[in-house]
Design a protein around this motif. Structure first.
Motif, PDB file in Angstrom:
ATOM      1  N   CYS A 139       0.856  -1.190   0.000  1.00  0.00           N
ATOM      2  CA  CYS A 139       0.000   0.000   0.000  1.00  0.00           C
ATOM      3  C   CYS A 139       0.887   1.234   0.000  1.00  0.00           C
ATOM      4  O   CYS A 139       2.019   1.197   0.490  1.00  0.00           O
ATOM      5  N   ASP A 189      -4.760   0.906  -3.852  1.00  0.00           N
ATOM      6  CA  ASP A 189      -3.531   0.737  -3.061  1.00  0.00           C
ATOM      7  C   ASP A 189      -3.169   2.012  -2.291  1.00  0.00           C
ATOM      8  O   ASP A 189      -2.364   1.953  -1.358  1.00  0.00           O
ATOM      9  N   TYR A 208      -3.654   5.341   0.002  1.00  0.00           N
ATOM     10  CA  TYR A 208      -4.456   5.829   1.123  1.00  0.00           C
ATOM     11  C   TYR A 208      -3.820   7.086   1.712  1.00  0.00           C
ATOM     12  O   TYR A 208      -2.613   7.289   1.616  1.00  0.00           O
ATOM     13  N   SER A 213       3.132   3.482   7.425  1.00  0.00           N
ATOM     14  CA  SER A 213       3.859   2.508   6.607  1.00  0.00           C
ATOM     15  C   SER A 213       4.561   1.480   7.495  1.00  0.00           C
ATOM     16  O   SER A 213       4.601   0.285   7.168  1.00  0.00           O
ATOM     17  N   ARG A 250       1.937  -0.926   8.793  1.00  0.00           N
ATOM     18  CA  ARG A 250       1.487  -1.828   7.729  1.00  0.00           C
ATOM     19  C   ARG A 250       2.560  -2.839   7.363  1.00  0.00           C
ATOM     20  O   ARG A 250       2.248  -3.970   6.986  1.00  0.00           O
ATOM     21  N   ASP A 261       2.114  -6.641   6.391  1.00  0.00           N
ATOM     22  CA  ASP A 261       2.260  -7.005   4.985  1.00  0.00           C
ATOM     23  C   ASP A 261       3.698  -7.298   4.576  1.00  0.00           C
ATOM     24  O   ASP A 261       3.942  -7.679   3.430  1.00  0.00           O
TER      25      ASP A 261
END
Length: 300
Positions: free
Chosen positions: A3, A42, A44, A101, A104, A108
């Motif tokens: 993302c 993807d 945001y 980030s 995430r 991820d």
């Protein structure tokens, strides 16, 4: 699937002829979408960083001067950007992009920010186009919330990550690694946990050899469980402020190597953009887009 943290706040109005390439933030997002590297879903908006997060890293005195537009003329000159409400929002949004980030990446494997890398911001001052130190704030956020045990900052901007080094000088849970052009800004260097000062004009082969000799050893010795990658593209030969001689292909190989090691070792990594000052805006945008293209190829 990676993302991308991005925000309209990243683009602000600067005086005509200003050397900071503010247009790159919107153009990189547009190019990634146009080329089909990323999809609209993807991307945001990370919002704005909290004052609580900011004050773990920056002094209250400095933060309030920034927020209330009370920086002195000398402080504004050192920063290199005119103070404005827009700049405050941009700085908070950029920090939020790196914090989010990082969070995430824990889920991820990788988190990508289409801004950040503002490594010249110190605890009590801004320098070199950097108001707040996004990587430092995000690293402190992870440590405070017990989301990481040992952090490695891999700073491959052409300029030393002096602010980050200073902030974490006495923090053993954050290891700062900066590989940069030696005889370049900042004139007065700080001491990172590991500094690799490159000869001016170092080319792809020299750069990649030194990186490949250094980074695996650091992973073994530091034993990090989280990586922050500052992926500045001012290492390019075309860069006006860089003084190294990497090609677009060499810069992409750098990114492939760093992110490939993170993937191989299953180390979550948060990527922020850092600097880029090539004469042609296209060269800056292409190099940054390559970083994110590599991320999608490895983690998509």
């Amino acid at each position: 699937m990676p993302c991308l943290a991005s925000s309209e706040n990243y683009s602000i109005t600067l005086p005509d002829g200003h050397r900071f390439p503010i247009a790159k933030y919107a153009l990189i997002r547009e190019q990634l979408l146009w080329q089909g590297v990323a999809q609209p879903a993807d991307i945001y908006d990370p919002g704005l960083a909290s004052e609580e997060d900011i004050l773990r890293v920056h002094s209250a005195e400095y933060w309030h001067k920034v927020k209330e537009l009370r920086l002195s003329p000398a402080e504004v000159r050192r920063l290199g950007l005119p103070q404005s409400p827009e700049l405050v929002r941009r700085s908070l949004s950029s920090v939020a992009g790196t914090v989010e980030s990082a969070r995430r990446a824990l889920q991820d494997g990788i988190g990508l920010s289409l801004a950040g890398g503002t490594h010249h911001a110190f605890r009590d001052r801004g320098e070199g186009f950097c108001v707040l130190n996004d990587i430092a704030v995000a690293a402190a956020h992870l440590l405070h919330h017990q989301l990481a045990r040992q952090i490695l900052v891999v700073d491959l901007d052409v300029h030393q990550g002096d602010g980050t080094a200073s902030i974490f000088r006495h923090e053993p849970r954050v290891f700062t690694f900066s590989m940069h052009a030696g005889a370049n800004y900042p004139l007065r260097k700080e001491q990172s946990d590991l500094d690799v000062a490159l000869e001016l004009g170092s080319d792809d082969a020299t750069y990649l050899r030194i990186l490949q000799e250094t980074l695996p050893r650091l992973l073994s010795e530091v034993q990090p469980d989280f990586i922050f990658f500052q992926a500045g593209v001012d290492v390019l030969a075309t860069d006006k402020l860089g003084k190294l001689a990497l090609t677009q292909a060499g810069c992409r190989q750098r990114d492939e190597y760093v992110l490939g090691l993170c993937r191989q070792h299953e180390l979550p990594v948060a990527v922020s953009m850092g600097g880029g000052y090539s004469e042609l805006l296209r060269d800056i945008v292409d190099a940054h887009c390559n970083t994110f293209r590599v991320a999608y190829e490895l983690y998509g």
